[in-house]
Design a protein around this motif. Structure first.
Motif, PDB file in Angstrom:
ATOM      1  N   ASP A 116       0.845  -1.190   0.000  1.00  0.00           N
ATOM      2  CA  ASP A 116       0.000   0.000   0.000  1.00  0.00           C
ATOM      3  C   ASP A 116       0.882   1.242   0.000  1.00  0.00           C
ATOM      4  O   ASP A 116       2.102   1.144  -0.116  1.00  0.00           O
TER       5      ASP A 116
ATOM      6  N   LEU B   1       0.249  -6.204   1.174  1.00  0.00           N
ATOM      7  CA  LEU B   1      -1.173  -6.490   1.030  1.00  0.00           C
ATOM      8  C   LEU B   1      -1.354  -7.977   0.751  1.00  0.00           C
ATOM      9  O   LEU B   1      -1.038  -8.461  -0.333  1.00  0.00           O
TER      10      LEU B   1
ATOM     11  N   TYR C 183      -8.818  -0.428  -2.779  1.00  0.00           N
ATOM     12  CA  TYR C 183      -7.686   0.206  -3.448  1.00  0.00           C
ATOM     13  C   TYR C 183      -7.952   0.293  -4.945  1.00  0.00           C
ATOM     14  O   TYR C 183      -8.660  -0.539  -5.504  1.00  0.00           O
TER      15      TYR C 183
ATOM     16  N   SER D 106      -5.086   4.008  -2.016  1.00  0.00           N
ATOM     17  CA  SER D 106      -6.410   3.813  -1.431  1.00  0.00           C
ATOM     18  C   SER D 106      -7.453   4.494  -2.308  1.00  0.00           C
ATOM     19  O   SER D 106      -7.325   5.654  -2.669  1.00  0.00           O
TER      20      SER D 106
END
Length: 149
Positions: A30, A36, A81, A104
């Motif tokens: 991220d 992730l 995301y 995001s």
């Protein structure tokens, strides 16, 4: 002499076959560089046909092996995301994409879970009326009528 020629020719064909496959690996993170886990990695041909896919592990790492040589588009996606698209040229052999950073897209603030109000048991049905159905019923018979029983 003929046997040696055939062996050399077959080994040359085998090397050519193995040279036509590529491998792709990378790490999905991220914007804070946190891994992730469970991000989806899909490999598409140029005509948008899905070729292969995988998910990232606990460290955000993914690896795709034995893809036929060709032009590809990789789509990396994760809930909450924005998806990332990466073009892979046909000249690539074993490609390390490094860290792929996803930004995001939206924050999930509230989740509403709804369930079925009819539960089938072994020998009977359990029907749970919702608040609207109870509110509009004056008696038990009205409630049964509203539930269409």
């Amino acid at each position: 002499m003929k046997r040696i020629f055939i062996i050399l020719w077959l080994s040359g064909c085998t090397i050519a076959i193995f040279a036509q496959h590529i491998g792709i690996k990378g790490k999905i993170v991220d914007s804070n560089r946190q891994a992730l886990e469970g991000a989806t990695v899909a490999v598409y041909r140029q005509d948008s046909v899905l070729v292969n896919g995988t998910i990232s592990d606990a460290e955000g790492v993914f690896e795709l092996k034995n893809l036929p040589a060709g032009n590809y588009r990789i789509t990396v996606s994760y809930v909450g995301y924005a998806s990332e698209n990466i073009r892979i040229p046909d000249t690539a052999k074993n490609l390390d994409l490094g860290a792929i950073s996803l930004t995001s897209d939206t924050e999930l603030k509230e989740v509403t879970v709804t369930a079925n109000s009819v539960i089938q048991k072994k020998d009977h049905l359990l029907i749970i009326p919702d608040r609207q159905q109870i509110k509009h019923a004056y008696t038990g018979y009205d409630l049964l009528y509203n539930l269409m029983i």
